[in-house]
Design a protein around this motif. Structure first.
Motif, PDB file in Angstrom:
ATOM      1  N   GLY A   1     -19.448  -6.737  10.112  1.00  0.00           N
ATOM      2  CA  GLY A   1     -20.583  -7.517   9.649  1.00  0.00           C
ATOM      3  C   GLY A   1     -21.457  -7.886  10.763  1.00  0.00           C
ATOM      4  O   GLY A   1     -21.370  -7.267  11.771  1.00  0.00           O
ATOM      5  N   ASP A   2     -22.530  -8.600  10.429  1.00  0.00           N
ATOM      6  CA  ASP A   2     -23.557  -8.790  11.252  1.00  0.00           C
ATOM      7  C   ASP A   2     -23.343 -10.143  11.894  1.00  0.00           C
ATOM      8  O   ASP A   2     -24.347 -10.473  12.784  1.00  0.00           O
ATOM      9  CB  ASP A   2     -24.916  -8.859  10.353  1.00  0.00           C
ATOM     10  N   THR A   3     -22.446 -11.266  11.508  1.00  0.00           N
ATOM     11  CA  THR A   3     -22.363 -12.215  12.292  1.00  0.00           C
ATOM     12  C   THR A   3     -21.234 -12.041  13.280  1.00  0.00           C
ATOM     13  O   THR A   3     -19.970 -11.611  12.961  1.00  0.00           O
ATOM     14  CB  THR A   3     -21.803 -13.234  11.206  1.00  0.00           C
ATOM     15  N   PRO A   4     -21.214 -12.489  14.503  1.00  0.00           N
ATOM     16  CA  PRO A   4     -20.407 -12.372  15.596  1.00  0.00           C
ATOM     17  C   PRO A   4     -19.100 -13.327  15.154  1.00  0.00           C
ATOM     18  O   PRO A   4     -19.369 -14.660  14.885  1.00  0.00           O
ATOM     19  CB  PRO A   4     -21.020 -12.852  16.954  1.00  0.00           C
ATOM     20  N   ALA A   5     -18.035 -12.920  15.645  1.00  0.00           N
ATOM     21  CA  ALA A   5     -16.858 -13.686  15.500  1.00  0.00           C
ATOM     22  C   ALA A   5     -16.537 -14.507  16.682  1.00  0.00           C
ATOM     23  O   ALA A   5     -16.092 -15.513  16.584  1.00  0.00           O
ATOM     24  CB  ALA A   5     -15.515 -12.674  15.223  1.00  0.00           C
ATOM     25  N   LEU A   6     -17.197 -14.229  17.796  1.00  0.00           N
ATOM     26  CA  LEU A   6     -17.055 -14.986  18.787  1.00  0.00           C
ATOM     27  C   LEU A   6     -18.323 -14.661  19.655  1.00  0.00           C
ATOM     28  O   LEU A   6     -18.937 -13.623  19.865  1.00  0.00           O
ATOM     29  CB  LEU A   6     -15.964 -14.422  19.857  1.00  0.00           C
ATOM     30  N   ALA A   7     -19.095 -15.830  20.170  1.00  0.00           N
ATOM     31  CA  ALA A   7     -20.271 -15.712  20.971  1.00  0.00           C
ATOM     32  C   ALA A   7     -20.406 -16.587  22.027  1.00  0.00           C
ATOM     33  O   ALA A   7     -19.588 -17.970  21.482  1.00  0.00           O
ATOM     34  CB  ALA A   7     -21.494 -15.808  20.088  1.00  0.00           C
ATOM     35  N   PHE A   8     -20.991 -16.596  23.049  1.00  0.00           N
ATOM     36  CA  PHE A   8     -21.364 -17.429  24.123  1.00  0.00           C
ATOM     37  C   PHE A   8     -22.204 -17.051  25.239  1.00  0.00           C
ATOM     38  O   PHE A   8     -22.431 -16.158  24.971  1.00  0.00           O
ATOM     39  CB  PHE A   8     -19.983 -17.841  24.904  1.00  0.00           C
ATOM     40  N   MET A   9     -22.891 -18.123  25.849  1.00  0.00           N
ATOM     41  CA  MET A   9     -23.874 -17.965  26.861  1.00  0.00           C
ATOM     42  C   MET A   9     -23.269 -18.327  28.005  1.00  0.00           C
ATOM     43  O   MET A   9     -22.751 -19.439  28.266  1.00  0.00           O
ATOM     44  CB  MET A   9     -25.118 -18.848  26.227  1.00  0.00           C
ATOM     45  N   VAL A  10     -23.798 -17.238  29.077  1.00  0.00           N
ATOM     46  CA  VAL A  10     -23.109 -17.550  30.465  1.00  0.00           C
ATOM     47  C   VAL A  10     -24.507 -17.808  31.247  1.00  0.00           C
ATOM     48  O   VAL A  10     -25.252 -17.051  31.363  1.00  0.00           O
ATOM     49  CB  VAL A  10     -22.332 -16.183  31.119  1.00  0.00           C
TER      50      VAL A  10
END
Length: 168
Positions: A140-149
């Motif tokens: 799909g188009d939605t990330p299952a995991l995302a974060f900003m470093v």
């Protein structure tokens, strides 16, 4: 009595004498030990209250993106058994060991060590203009995991925030 030595002066044999200074030092030490045992500091955020990256099944991860607003690296695989391929900005086989280690490390669910601040994202480099964004997809188009470093916070740590959050 001729030939006898005078009796020794000072403390009697085997006994310790406390001076005013040693008594004061002992009292200060006892006070510091008691304060340390009481630990009167306000409680910090508990580990359960801190955000964490969710756990994922490594086999379900099919795509990952890493980059900033200008440079974005996209790596995909067709299935759990398929090799990882860099698909953007160019098409090239990815280093399997590096990608697998990266996905495995993030899929384990990484807890945050501490909450540093809320807001002030630019100070830590985790604002949308400066942060490096990592996303893992399981379809799909939605990330299952995302974060900003953002900026580094020492040799083995960096400032991190989750999307749609102002907590650093």
């Amino acid at each position: 009595a001729a030939g006898l030595a005078p009796p020794p002066r000072g403390r009697p044999e085997g006994r310790m004498m406390f001076t005013r200074k040693s008594t004061a030092m002992l009292a200060i030490t006892a006070l510091l030990v008691a304060l340390n045992l009481l630990d009167l500091r306000p409680p910090e955020a508990s580990e359960a209250a801190l955000p964490a990256l969710p756990t994922l099944d490594v086999a379900t991860v099919t795509k990952l993106t890493i980059g900033d607003q200008i440079n974005l690296l996209t790596i995909e695989r067709a299935s759990a058994d398929a090799p990882w391929q860099i698909v953007a900005p160019l098409k090239y086989p990815a280093d399997e060991a590096v990608v697998k280690a990266f996905v495995k490390a993030l899929s384990a669910g990484v807890p945050m060590d501490t909450q540093v601040d809320e807001g002030h994202l630019e100070d830590y480099g985790v604002d949308d203009q400066h942060a490096l964004r990592a996303e893992l997809y399981t379809g799909g188009d939605t990330p299952a995991l995302a974060f900003m470093v953002g900026k580094t916070a020492g040799p083995d740590s960096a400032f991190v925030r989750l999307p749609d959050s102002a907590v650093v």
